[in-house]
Scaffold this motif. Structure first.
Motif, PDB file in Angstrom:
ATOM      1  N   ARG A 167      14.776  70.274  23.016  1.00 50.28           N
ATOM      2  CA  ARG A 167      16.159  69.940  23.374  1.00 50.28           C
ATOM      3  C   ARG A 167      16.429  70.209  24.850  1.00 50.28           C
ATOM      4  NH1 ARG A 167      16.167  66.690  19.444  1.00 50.28           N
ATOM      5  NH2 ARG A 167      16.718  67.477  17.374  1.00 50.28           N
ATOM      6  N   ALA A 168      15.822  71.259  25.383  1.00 49.59           N
ATOM      7  CA  ALA A 168      16.011  71.562  26.809  1.00 49.59           C
ATOM      8  C   ALA A 168      15.438  70.450  27.680  1.00 49.59           C
ATOM      9  CB  ALA A 168      15.361  72.898  27.157  1.00 49.59           C
ATOM     10  N   ASP A 169      14.269  69.948  27.316  1.00 49.71           N
ATOM     11  CA  ASP A 169      13.678  68.823  28.049  1.00 49.71           C
ATOM     12  C   ASP A 169      14.599  67.614  28.006  1.00 49.71           C
ATOM     13  OD1 ASP A 169      11.417  70.180  28.811  1.00 49.71           O
ATOM     14  OD2 ASP A 169      10.061  69.157  27.420  1.00 49.71           O
ATOM     15  N   GLU A 170      15.150  67.348  26.834  1.00 50.25           N
ATOM     16  CA  GLU A 170      15.997  66.165  26.675  1.00 50.25           C
ATOM     17  C   GLU A 170      17.299  66.302  27.451  1.00 50.25           C
ATOM     18  OE1 GLU A 170      14.280  64.704  22.349  1.00 50.25           O
ATOM     19  OE2 GLU A 170      16.038  66.012  22.386  1.00 50.25           O
ATOM     20  N   ARG A 171      17.865  67.504  27.494  1.00 52.92           N
ATOM     21  CA  ARG A 171      19.074  67.722  28.296  1.00 52.92           C
ATOM     22  C   ARG A 171      18.777  67.516  29.773  1.00 52.92           C
ATOM     23  NH1 ARG A 171      19.835  72.061  24.730  1.00 52.92           N
ATOM     24  NH2 ARG A 171      18.965  73.502  26.272  1.00 52.92           N
ATOM     25  N   GLU A 172      17.630  68.016  30.193  1.00 52.43           N
ATOM     26  CA  GLU A 172      17.264  67.878  31.599  1.00 52.43           C
ATOM     27  C   GLU A 172      17.054  66.415  31.967  1.00 52.43           C
ATOM     28  OE1 GLU A 172      14.775  70.402  34.862  1.00 52.43           O
ATOM     29  OE2 GLU A 172      14.028  70.385  32.805  1.00 52.43           O
ATOM     30  N   ALA A 173      16.469  65.641  31.072  1.00 50.67           N
ATOM     31  CA  ALA A 173      16.291  64.214  31.322  1.00 50.67           C
ATOM     32  C   ALA A 173      17.646  63.557  31.555  1.00 50.67           C
ATOM     33  CB  ALA A 173      15.574  63.556  30.154  1.00 50.67           C
ATOM     34  N   SER A 174      18.616  63.912  30.719  1.00 48.88           N
ATOM     35  CA  SER A 174      19.959  63.361  30.870  1.00 48.88           C
ATOM     36  C   SER A 174      20.576  63.760  32.200  1.00 48.88           C
ATOM     37  CB  SER A 174      20.847  63.837  29.719  1.00 48.88           C
ATOM     38  OG  SER A 174      22.165  63.343  29.850  1.00 48.88           O
ATOM     39  N   GLU A 175      20.393  65.009  32.590  1.00 50.01           N
ATOM     40  CA  GLU A 175      20.939  65.497  33.858  1.00 50.01           C
ATOM     41  C   GLU A 175      20.318  64.792  35.056  1.00 50.01           C
ATOM     42  OE1 GLU A 175      20.153  69.639  33.549  1.00 50.01           O
ATOM     43  OE2 GLU A 175      21.721  69.982  32.038  1.00 50.01           O
ATOM     44  N   LEU A 176      19.059  64.385  34.899  1.00 44.89           N
ATOM     45  CA  LEU A 176      18.368  63.691  35.983  1.00 44.89           C
ATOM     46  C   LEU A 176      18.659  62.192  35.993  1.00 44.89           C
ATOM     47  CD1 LEU A 176      14.877  65.454  35.802  1.00 44.89           C
ATOM     48  CD2 LEU A 176      16.540  65.643  37.653  1.00 44.89           C
ATOM     49  N   GLY A 177      19.414  61.729  34.997  1.00 45.58           N
ATOM     50  CA  GLY A 177      19.771  60.317  34.934  1.00 45.58           C
ATOM     51  C   GLY A 177      18.745  59.444  34.250  1.00 45.58           C
ATOM     52  N   ALA A 178      17.841  60.050  33.497  1.00 45.00           N
ATOM     53  CA  ALA A 178      16.815  59.271  32.794  1.00 45.00           C
ATOM     54  C   ALA A 178      17.386  58.775  31.473  1.00 45.00           C
ATOM     55  CB  ALA A 178      15.579  60.126  32.548  1.00 45.00           C
ATOM     56  N   ASN A 179      17.571  57.468  31.354  1.00 47.91           N
ATOM     57  CA  ASN A 179      18.073  56.903  30.095  1.00 47.91           C
ATOM     58  C   ASN A 179      17.017  56.070  29.390  1.00 47.91           C
ATOM     59  OD1 ASN A 179      17.988  54.700  31.739  1.00 47.91           O
ATOM     60  ND2 ASN A 179      20.217  54.483  31.898  1.00 47.91           N
ATOM     61  N   GLY A 180      15.785  56.215  29.817  1.00 51.80           N
ATOM     62  CA  GLY A 180      14.654  55.545  29.189  1.00 51.80           C
ATOM     63  C   GLY A 180      13.371  56.203  29.626  1.00 51.80           C
ATOM     64  N   VAL A 181      12.304  55.880  28.964  1.00 58.83           N
ATOM     65  CA  VAL A 181      11.000  56.459  29.292  1.00 58.83           C
ATOM     66  C   VAL A 181       9.946  55.363  29.338  1.00 58.83           C
ATOM     67  CG1 VAL A 181      11.414  58.804  28.481  1.00 58.83           C
ATOM     68  CG2 VAL A 181      10.748  57.069  26.813  1.00 58.83           C
TER      69      VAL A 181
END
Length: 235
Positions: A167-181
């Motif tokens: 969950r921490a990784d996923e929150r950080e992705a959101s904070e960095l503006g990553a909406n896809g992989v």
């Protein structure tokens, strides 16, 4: 230098992007001084454990296509994978929850086996007849990557193990503006989104190494979005 890669093993562009990044890294003069960290991103976080569906059926439903059109979409992505020397099965693959696999990847990170487990999980999901969503297959893949079977089974049996890390990784992705992989971050300076050409990864590595004083720049290419939707380029 640290390169962080947010990805999901359900994502074909992550499978392709990993291969392309590794080719770029192999040609990078300072590759021995690059640390790669794989971070968690679930394409379908609401999907319940054990709830699987055919990838072709999922694509048809998501995009409002016929099954034949969905198969053509898979073939298009497969051609990109095969151009990188990857095996890609377009029939008989499942789509499901990857949460437990991400938890195992965090265990593997602690044991120095994260990249090995991720590579094997991709291979099973895209090239093997086994379903990577089967818990027993997950155990077999993790053991083949070098993890202890008893420890793997203990993690899978306790859903709270490494859940916070995912969950921490996923929150950080959101904070960095990553909406896809896939989403690649080079020394927290440059961001690269999607399965870019090898040359772009080489350029990003060079720029990050040089430590240019600039705002983070993001390059976009085909990627997978939440709910399992994966963009298919034209041509």
């Amino acid at each position: 230098m640290i390169v962080e890669i947010w990805s999901d093993i359900a994502c074909p562009w992550c499978y392709i992007g990993k291969a392309r990044f590794e080719k770029g890294l192999a040609g990078f003069a300072h590759r021995e001084q690059v640390e790669v960290i794989h971070r968690s991103f679930e394409l379908d976080p609401q999907r319940a454990k054990g709830d699987t569906a055919s990838v072709v059926d999922m694509l048809a439903s998501k995009y409002g296509r016929t099954l034949e059109q969905a198969r053509a979409m898979e073939e298009h992505v497969a051609s990109n994978a095969r151009s990188e020397g990857l095996v890609y099965r377009t029939e008989g693959r499942d789509h499901g929850s990857t949460f437990d696999i991400h938890r195992l990847l965090h265990l593997a990170k602690e044991r120095g086996l994260q990249n090995e487990l991720l590579s094997r999980a991709y291979e099973v999901n895209f090239a093997d007849e086994r379903s990577v969503y089967d818990p027993e297959v997950q155990v077999a893949v993790a053991v083949a990557a070098g993890l202890d079977e008893a420890e793997v089974r203990a993690v899978l049996a306790d859903g709270s193990r490494y859940a916070d890390e995912v969950r921490a990784d996923e929150r950080e992705a959101s904070e960095l503006g990553a909406n896809g992989v896939p989403f690649f971050v080079f020394d927290r300076r440059y961001g690269v989104s999607g399965g870019q050409p090898v040359e772009l990864f080489t350029q990003a590595l060079e720029q990050a190494w040089q430590g240019r004083e600039a705002d983070a720049a993001t390059a976009a290419a085909p990627a997978c979005e939440p709910d399992g939707a994966c963009a298919v380029p034209n041509g």
